[in-house]
Scaffold this motif. Structure first.
Motif, PDB file in Angstrom:
ATOM      1  N   ASP A  69       0.300  13.936   5.507  1.00 32.48           N
ATOM      2  CA  ASP A  69      -0.656  14.745   5.605  1.00 32.48           C
ATOM      3  C   ASP A  69      -0.153  16.030   4.871  1.00 32.48           C
ATOM      4  O   ASP A  69       0.635  16.308   4.252  1.00 32.48           O
ATOM      5  CB  ASP A  69      -0.795  15.311   7.054  1.00 32.48           C
ATOM      6  N   PHE A  70      -1.446  16.961   4.527  1.00 30.67           N
ATOM      7  CA  PHE A  70      -1.274  18.124   3.788  1.00 30.67           C
ATOM      8  C   PHE A  70      -2.284  19.177   4.444  1.00 30.67           C
ATOM      9  O   PHE A  70      -3.193  18.763   5.063  1.00 30.67           O
ATOM     10  CB  PHE A  70      -1.241  18.089   2.403  1.00 30.67           C
ATOM     11  N   ASP A  71      -1.794  20.144   4.532  1.00 30.80           N
ATOM     12  CA  ASP A  71      -2.672  21.414   4.885  1.00 30.80           C
ATOM     13  C   ASP A  71      -2.395  22.789   4.136  1.00 30.80           C
ATOM     14  O   ASP A  71      -1.229  23.016   3.803  1.00 30.80           O
ATOM     15  CB  ASP A  71      -2.636  21.711   6.351  1.00 30.80           C
ATOM     16  N   SER A  76      -5.976  17.845   5.232  1.00 31.74           N
ATOM     17  CA  SER A  76      -6.330  16.208   4.916  1.00 31.74           C
ATOM     18  C   SER A  76      -6.578  15.403   6.136  1.00 31.74           C
ATOM     19  O   SER A  76      -6.258  15.895   7.454  1.00 31.74           O
ATOM     20  CB  SER A  76      -4.990  15.509   4.522  1.00 31.74           C
ATOM     21  N   THR A  77      -7.568  14.573   6.199  1.00 31.81           N
ATOM     22  CA  THR A  77      -7.993  13.841   7.055  1.00 31.81           C
ATOM     23  C   THR A  77      -7.674  12.398   7.212  1.00 31.81           C
ATOM     24  O   THR A  77      -7.439  11.444   7.854  1.00 31.81           O
ATOM     25  CB  THR A  77      -9.578  14.035   7.368  1.00 31.81           C
ATOM     26  N   GLU A  78      -7.540  11.641   5.898  1.00 36.70           N
ATOM     27  CA  GLU A  78      -7.260  10.517   5.499  1.00 36.70           C
ATOM     28  C   GLU A  78      -6.418  10.517   4.347  1.00 36.70           C
ATOM     29  O   GLU A  78      -6.559  11.084   3.356  1.00 36.70           O
ATOM     30  CB  GLU A  78      -8.358   9.589   5.382  1.00 36.70           C
ATOM     31  N   GLU A  79      -5.130   9.625   4.341  1.00 39.22           N
ATOM     32  CA  GLU A  79      -4.222   9.674   3.268  1.00 39.22           C
ATOM     33  C   GLU A  79      -3.899   7.984   3.000  1.00 39.22           C
ATOM     34  O   GLU A  79      -3.698   7.272   3.830  1.00 39.22           O
ATOM     35  CB  GLU A  79      -3.049  10.160   3.595  1.00 39.22           C
ATOM     36  N   ASP A  80      -4.081   7.759   1.638  1.00 41.25           N
ATOM     37  CA  ASP A  80      -3.691   6.393   1.120  1.00 41.25           C
ATOM     38  C   ASP A  80      -3.100   6.736  -0.052  1.00 41.25           C
ATOM     39  O   ASP A  80      -3.774   6.495  -1.108  1.00 41.25           O
ATOM     40  CB  ASP A  80      -4.756   5.530   1.201  1.00 41.25           C
ATOM     41  N   TYR A  81      -2.154   7.602  -0.350  1.00 43.98           N
ATOM     42  CA  TYR A  81      -1.903   8.105  -1.518  1.00 43.98           C
ATOM     43  C   TYR A  81      -0.266   8.223  -1.717  1.00 43.98           C
ATOM     44  O   TYR A  81       0.442   8.514  -0.475  1.00 43.98           O
ATOM     45  CB  TYR A  81      -2.305   9.602  -1.557  1.00 43.98           C
ATOM     46  N   ASN A 131      13.351  11.617 -13.911  1.00 41.74           N
ATOM     47  CA  ASN A 131      12.690  12.912 -14.586  1.00 41.74           C
ATOM     48  C   ASN A 131      11.386  12.982 -14.720  1.00 41.74           C
ATOM     49  O   ASN A 131      10.692  13.887 -15.392  1.00 41.74           O
ATOM     50  CB  ASN A 131      13.320  13.202 -16.147  1.00 41.74           C
ATOM     51  N   THR A 132      10.536  11.832 -14.115  1.00 42.89           N
ATOM     52  CA  THR A 132       9.167  11.919 -14.248  1.00 42.89           C
ATOM     53  C   THR A 132       8.500  11.351 -12.861  1.00 42.89           C
ATOM     54  O   THR A 132       9.436  11.199 -12.186  1.00 42.89           O
ATOM     55  CB  THR A 132       8.517  10.730 -15.278  1.00 42.89           C
ATOM     56  N   PHE A 133       7.175  11.716 -12.706  1.00 43.54           N
ATOM     57  CA  PHE A 133       6.632  11.149 -11.451  1.00 43.54           C
ATOM     58  C   PHE A 133       5.400  10.791 -11.680  1.00 43.54           C
ATOM     59  O   PHE A 133       4.429  11.395 -12.778  1.00 43.54           O
ATOM     60  CB  PHE A 133       6.426  12.320 -10.348  1.00 43.54           C
ATOM     61  N   THR A 134       4.753   9.951 -10.927  1.00 43.17           N
ATOM     62  CA  THR A 134       3.543   9.464 -11.043  1.00 43.17           C
ATOM     63  C   THR A 134       2.770   9.617  -9.724  1.00 43.17           C
ATOM     64  O   THR A 134       3.425   9.462  -8.626  1.00 43.17           O
ATOM     65  CB  THR A 134       3.087   7.956 -11.678  1.00 43.17           C
ATOM     66  N   THR A 135       1.246   9.597  -9.694  1.00 45.85           N
ATOM     67  CA  THR A 135       0.713   9.566  -8.090  1.00 45.85           C
ATOM     68  C   THR A 135      -0.421   8.741  -8.368  1.00 45.85           C
ATOM     69  O   THR A 135      -0.919   8.441  -9.340  1.00 45.85           O
ATOM     70  CB  THR A 135      -0.036  11.149  -7.892  1.00 45.85           C
ATOM     71  N   SER A 136      -0.803   8.059  -7.330  1.00 43.01           N
ATOM     72  CA  SER A 136      -1.809   7.158  -7.236  1.00 43.01           C
ATOM     73  C   SER A 136      -2.507   7.037  -5.779  1.00 43.01           C
ATOM     74  O   SER A 136      -1.447   7.195  -4.808  1.00 43.01           O
ATOM     75  CB  SER A 136      -1.554   5.780  -7.792  1.00 43.01           C
ATOM     76  N   GLY A 137      -3.855   6.798  -5.728  1.00 39.56           N
ATOM     77  CA  GLY A 137      -4.367   6.421  -4.287  1.00 39.56           C
ATOM     78  C   GLY A 137      -5.541   7.227  -4.001  1.00 39.56           C
ATOM     79  O   GLY A 137      -6.297   7.613  -4.941  1.00 39.56           O
ATOM     80  N   ASN A 138      -5.807   7.427  -2.901  1.00 38.86           N
ATOM     81  CA  ASN A 138      -7.181   7.934  -2.394  1.00 38.86           C
ATOM     82  C   ASN A 138      -6.625   8.885  -1.091  1.00 38.86           C
ATOM     83  O   ASN A 138      -5.708   8.673  -0.345  1.00 38.86           O
ATOM     84  CB  ASN A 138      -7.950   6.967  -1.632  1.00 38.86           C
ATOM     85  N   TYR A 139      -7.400  10.191  -0.906  1.00 39.71           N
ATOM     86  CA  TYR A 139      -7.171  10.805   0.206  1.00 39.71           C
ATOM     87  C   TYR A 139      -8.647  11.625   0.319  1.00 39.71           C
ATOM     88  O   TYR A 139      -9.388  11.858  -0.742  1.00 39.71           O
ATOM     89  CB  TYR A 139      -6.215  11.741  -0.086  1.00 39.71           C
ATOM     90  N   THR A 140      -8.976  12.092   1.823  1.00 40.97           N
ATOM     91  CA  THR A 140      -9.815  12.795   2.158  1.00 40.97           C
ATOM     92  C   THR A 140      -9.481  14.206   2.754  1.00 40.97           C
ATOM     93  O   THR A 140      -8.102  14.120   3.290  1.00 40.97           O
ATOM     94  CB  THR A 140     -10.701  12.198   3.113  1.00 40.97           C
ATOM     95  N   TYR A 141     -10.285  15.356   2.526  1.00 41.58           N
ATOM     96  CA  TYR A 141     -10.131  16.365   3.446  1.00 41.58           C
ATOM     97  C   TYR A 141     -10.906  17.244   3.558  1.00 41.58           C
ATOM     98  O   TYR A 141     -11.897  17.112   2.902  1.00 41.58           O
ATOM     99  CB  TYR A 141      -8.910  17.265   2.189  1.00 41.58           C
ATOM    100  N   ASP A 142     -10.860  18.078   4.747  1.00 40.72           N
ATOM    101  CA  ASP A 142     -11.843  18.887   5.064  1.00 40.72           C
ATOM    102  C   ASP A 142     -11.545  20.471   4.509  1.00 40.72           C
ATOM    103  O   ASP A 142     -10.499  20.769   4.464  1.00 40.72           O
ATOM    104  CB  ASP A 142     -12.096  19.018   6.554  1.00 40.72           C
ATOM    105  N   TYR A 177     -14.385  16.471   1.563  1.00 38.81           N
ATOM    106  CA  TYR A 177     -14.307  15.637   0.256  1.00 38.81           C
ATOM    107  C   TYR A 177     -13.359  14.604   0.411  1.00 38.81           C
ATOM    108  O   TYR A 177     -12.330  14.317   1.112  1.00 38.81           O
ATOM    109  CB  TYR A 177     -13.689  16.803  -0.783  1.00 38.81           C
ATOM    110  N   SER A 178     -13.821  13.558  -0.886  1.00 34.29           N
ATOM    111  CA  SER A 178     -13.070  12.372  -0.796  1.00 34.29           C
ATOM    112  C   SER A 178     -12.613  11.991  -2.139  1.00 34.29           C
ATOM    113  O   SER A 178     -13.591  12.293  -3.162  1.00 34.29           O
ATOM    114  CB  SER A 178     -14.095  11.174  -0.407  1.00 34.29           C
ATOM    115  N   MET A 179     -11.369  12.130  -2.434  1.00 35.27           N
ATOM    116  CA  MET A 179     -10.744  11.795  -3.765  1.00 35.27           C
ATOM    117  C   MET A 179     -10.310  10.170  -4.144  1.00 35.27           C
ATOM    118  O   MET A 179      -9.553   9.886  -3.332  1.00 35.27           O
ATOM    119  CB  MET A 179      -9.528  12.815  -3.981  1.00 35.27           C
ATOM    120  N   GLU A 180     -11.069   9.562  -4.748  1.00 31.80           N
ATOM    121  CA  GLU A 180     -10.599   8.028  -5.049  1.00 31.80           C
ATOM    122  C   GLU A 180      -9.899   7.782  -6.317  1.00 31.80           C
ATOM    123  O   GLU A 180     -10.496   8.542  -7.259  1.00 31.80           O
ATOM    124  CB  GLU A 180     -12.010   7.245  -4.556  1.00 31.80           C
ATOM    125  N   SER A 181      -9.338   6.768  -6.210  1.00 31.31           N
ATOM    126  CA  SER A 181      -8.419   6.351  -7.444  1.00 31.31           C
ATOM    127  C   SER A 181      -8.020   7.684  -8.368  1.00 31.31           C
ATOM    128  O   SER A 181      -8.117   7.588  -9.597  1.00 31.31           O
ATOM    129  CB  SER A 181      -9.637   5.544  -8.406  1.00 31.31           C
TER     130      SER A 181
END
Length: 196
Positions: free
Chosen positions: A48-50, A72-77, A84-95, A110-114
């Motif tokens: 989660d995040f806030d 955050s309300t739903e997390e699949d991320y 020395n590097t990072f990547t992020t991927s997935g979906n999340y929603t937040y209010d 809001y819904s952030m997909e892909s």
């Protein structure tokens, strides 16, 4: 004016979202130039995040306070660290909820997909320097993914090495040199990740 102040506050929030201040709990060698990222390497799943941003401004004789809450309300991320590097991927929603002078002016979901991101990082003690962004945000139809660049992040890993926490508690003050108007911003944020 009600839309402008929250938008300014959100911009400030998003540029500082991953700046964190929480002590490190794992057994890192906390030497002055520690760059051993072995405890971070691997895949972490968002739990989660806030974020809360409180902005107080004075314009002439009037004072305005804007509160923005993002939860955050739903997390699949996921967040994946290599040496020395990072990547992020997935979906999340937040209010989001925006209030000006105590009156709610908007509540949106809001819904952030892909979402896919990447960047580089280095660590010294429990402070991480990140070139990139762990999150993308959207606010009132505007994509904020361009708000990237070098940021300083403080992080904590639980003693068992299974929970990674980023947190922030930061206050800044800005004075407009042309008008003398002062804006104080207080940002508090937390994101929690578990090792996959």
């Amino acid at each position: 004016m009600k839309k402008l102040l929250p938008l300014f506050c959100l911009f400030t929030l998003l540029t500082a979202f991953t700046c964190e201040n929480e002590p490190l709990d794992v057994g890192f060698d906390l030497g002055e130039n520690n760059n051993n990222n072995s405890e971070l390497i691997g895949t972490w799943e968002l739990v989660d995040f806030d974020v809360t941003l409180v902005s107080s401004s004075t314009f002439g004789d009037q004072s305005f306070t804007s509160d923005i809450a993002i939860i955050s309300t739903e997390e699949d991320y996921t967040l994946n660290f290599t040496q020395n590097t990072f990547t992020t991927s997935g979906n999340y929603t937040y209010d989001t909820q925006v209030a000006v002078n105590g009156d709610t002016v908007s509540t949106d979901a809001y819904s952030m997909e892909s979402v896919n991101g990447n960047g580089t990082y280095s660590t010294v003690n429990h402070v991480m320097t990140v070139d990139g962004s762990f999150f993308d945000f959207e606010f009132e139809g505007m994509d904020q993914s361009a708000l990237q660049g070098e940021q300083t992040v403080t992080f904590s890993i639980s003693n068992d090495g299974q929970t990674l926490t980023f947190s922030q508690d930061e206050t800044t003050s800005q004075t407009d040199p042309a008008t003398g108007n002062v804006t104080d911003n207080t940002t508090t944020s937390t994101s929690v990740w578990i090792r996959q």
